[in-house]
Motif scaffolding. Structure first.
Motif: not given
Length: 514
Positions: A255-264
């Motif tokens: 979840x951290x990697x998903x919401x921290x991605x610029x593309x999110x």
């Protein structure tokens, strides 16, 4: 219900619905059913019989899904292995389960190439060019007649054996019967409030109970399972948008990697109604970020184990961050007096607010019966009808469980019991601390001292600065203050995100500022 029937009913109910997607592959339930029958026929023709073990060394793929259901139809035992384990651990699993078949892909072939088997299994390679394989997966699919001989599968036959590595010793085989898997799937659907035709990402590998539970839940609901061989935050975000994903079951790191991605910020999350997580705590900061970006109806914390799928669940941690909630629909738990020297009786129940060891009633239909070939280990965790989790926690005034860590992680210093979680939480309040883990280190005078392993997010952080911070913190008594600080590059974790304190104790880390 047996899983073979469970799958057949799903195929008959909505045969035109898309069941599984992997990149450019899309199979409806009817098409998936046909492939499953064909592979089941081929495996049976090659000699697979009821309760034979089929070892799987595959990533999340359409082929893995097909083999899973084919094995269930034949009453055989699906035995997926995490090929991120050490070679010694994989070797142990191979000899422990003695598989009749081994299915592998190119990436995992080297792990078994030179292995010696008591009785050589039949090797099935995912690609045609494997030197080891006796037959390729493509040949299974193209084997001709697909009417396999019916096998009488019972609810108490073993469906799968999961291998859980834990933190010490060799992996433990956890046999799960069809009843266990069916009950756990139904509980998961109810507890997460999933809906018919839901759609999820298959990010968690199918060698983990969370991965298989996601597949099973989508099958029960005639939903869509998007198989992702590797976790990639960018690709996962694309699939959430493209496939209108409605529910996710991941670990906090994912979840951290998903919401921290610029593309999110460019993704349409409007279809997402449920985020579920397990395996490790989720910080309040991450909960808030997931809520702000994905805006789900609920964020569910699932607390359980491979041995008994659910212990408790919190239906929405936004309302109570850190809570593990109340017992699942099949569960009864107790908190008893911790006793490191001798197993405490299940009647020694602690009071509300008092720390105790969490034990779970073995009458649950989700509960396993004991470890594969490990009777002595089974006796250590199952006693008088209860499963002793080894976890510590307390029940608050609302009747909700708060898990504070492992009994093995408790530090005994100067006659005081010290639990790592409080100290870790306080250290994370420092704006230069990215991660913090507390362990006990042997000390001649005090028995143990508190040692803090720190991943800094600012190179200017010093030991002295942290010590002053802890010294003057109003919620940290002097006897709980760390007596030693170690700055490290990263904290060792399992593939599911659990902190491996044993590696820190054994010096398996990279220290900064030597």
């Amino acid at each position: 219900m047996e899983l073979c029937t469970f799958f057949e009913f799903a195929v008959e109910r909505h045969s035109d619905k898309v069941a599984v997607v992997e990149k450019n592959k899309r199979l409806t339930y009817a098409e998936l059913g046909e492939q499953v029958n064909q592979v089941a026929f081929s495996l049976q023709k090659l000699g697979l019989r009821k309760q034979d073990c089929v070892m799987i060394l595959l990533k999340n793929r359409v082929e893995t899904v097909v083999i899973y259901w084919a094995v269930q139809k034949l009453g055989a035992i699906f035995t997926p292995i995490n090929f991120q384990l050490s070679k010694d651990d994989i070797r142990y699993c191979i000899h422990d389960v003695e598989p009749k078949f081994v299915v592998f892909e190119d990436l995992s072939e080297h792990l078994i190439m030179k292995e010696t088997f008591k009785e050589r299994p039949i090797f099935i390679g995912l690609s045609d060019g494997s030197q080891l394989s006796d037959i390729s997966y493509r040949e299974l699919e193209e084997g001709g007649v697909s009417f396999y001989e019916h096998v009488n599968v019972g609810a108490h036959d073993i469906s799968s054996i999961y291998y859980t590595s834990g933190t010490t010793g060799v992996p433990k085989g956890v046999p799960r019967i069809h009843l266990n898997e069916y009950a756990a799937t139904m509980a998961h659907i109810v507890q997460c409030r999933y809906q018919s035709f839901d759609r999820t990402l298959g990010n968690y590998p199918l060698y983990h109970v969370i991965g298989l539970r996601s597949l099973q839940a989508m099958t029960a609901l005639n939903g869509l399972y998007v198989a992702l061989p590797d976790f990639d935050s960018y690709e996962s975000l694309q699939m959430i948008d493209q496939e209108k994903i409605s529910c996710l079951f991941l670990n906090p790191t994912m979840y951290h990697d998903l919401v921290s991605h610029p593309y999110s910020n460019e993704i349409d999350f409007s279809a997402v109604h449920t985020l579920a997580y397990s395996g490790a705590p989720m910080s309040e900061e991450l909960i808030t970020k997931c809520d702000e970006i994905m805006q789900p109806d609920r964020i569910v914390n699932h607390y359980g184990s491979t041995e008994i799928y659910t212990f408790t669940y919190c239906s929405d941690v936004r309302k109570k961050p850190g809570s593990s909630g109340q017992p699942g629909i099949h569960q009864h738990i107790k908190l008893i007096t911790p006793d490191p020297e001798k197993r405490s009786s299940s009647t020694n129940v602690v009071s509300t607010g008092e720390i105790g060891e969490i034990i779970v009633n073995m009458k649950s239909p989700e509960a396993f019966k004991g470890y594969w070939n490990r009777p002595n280990l089974t006796k250590k965790v199952i006693y008088d009808g209860w499963y002793y989790t080894g976890d510590l926690g307390f029940i608050d005034q609302d009747g909700d469980l708060k898990v504070i860590g492992r009994a093995d992680d408790m530090i005994l210093s100067g006659g005081e019991n010290i639990y790592p979680e409080l100290i870790e939480k306080i250290l994370l309040e420092h704006d230069k601390v990215k991660e913090a883990v507390i362990i006990g280190e042997e000390d001649e005078r005090l028995g143990q001292i508190v040692v803090a392993f720190i991943v800094p997010n600012d190179d200017s952080l010093t030991f002295q600065e942290l010590d002053r911070f802890c010294k003057y913190h109003q919620q940290l008594p002097t006897y709980k203050r760390p007596r030693k600080y170690v700055f490290v590059e990263s904290i060792p974790k399992s593939p599911t995100g659990k902190i491996l304190r044993s590696k820190l104790r054994n010096g398996q880390f990279i220290e900064l500022y030597l």
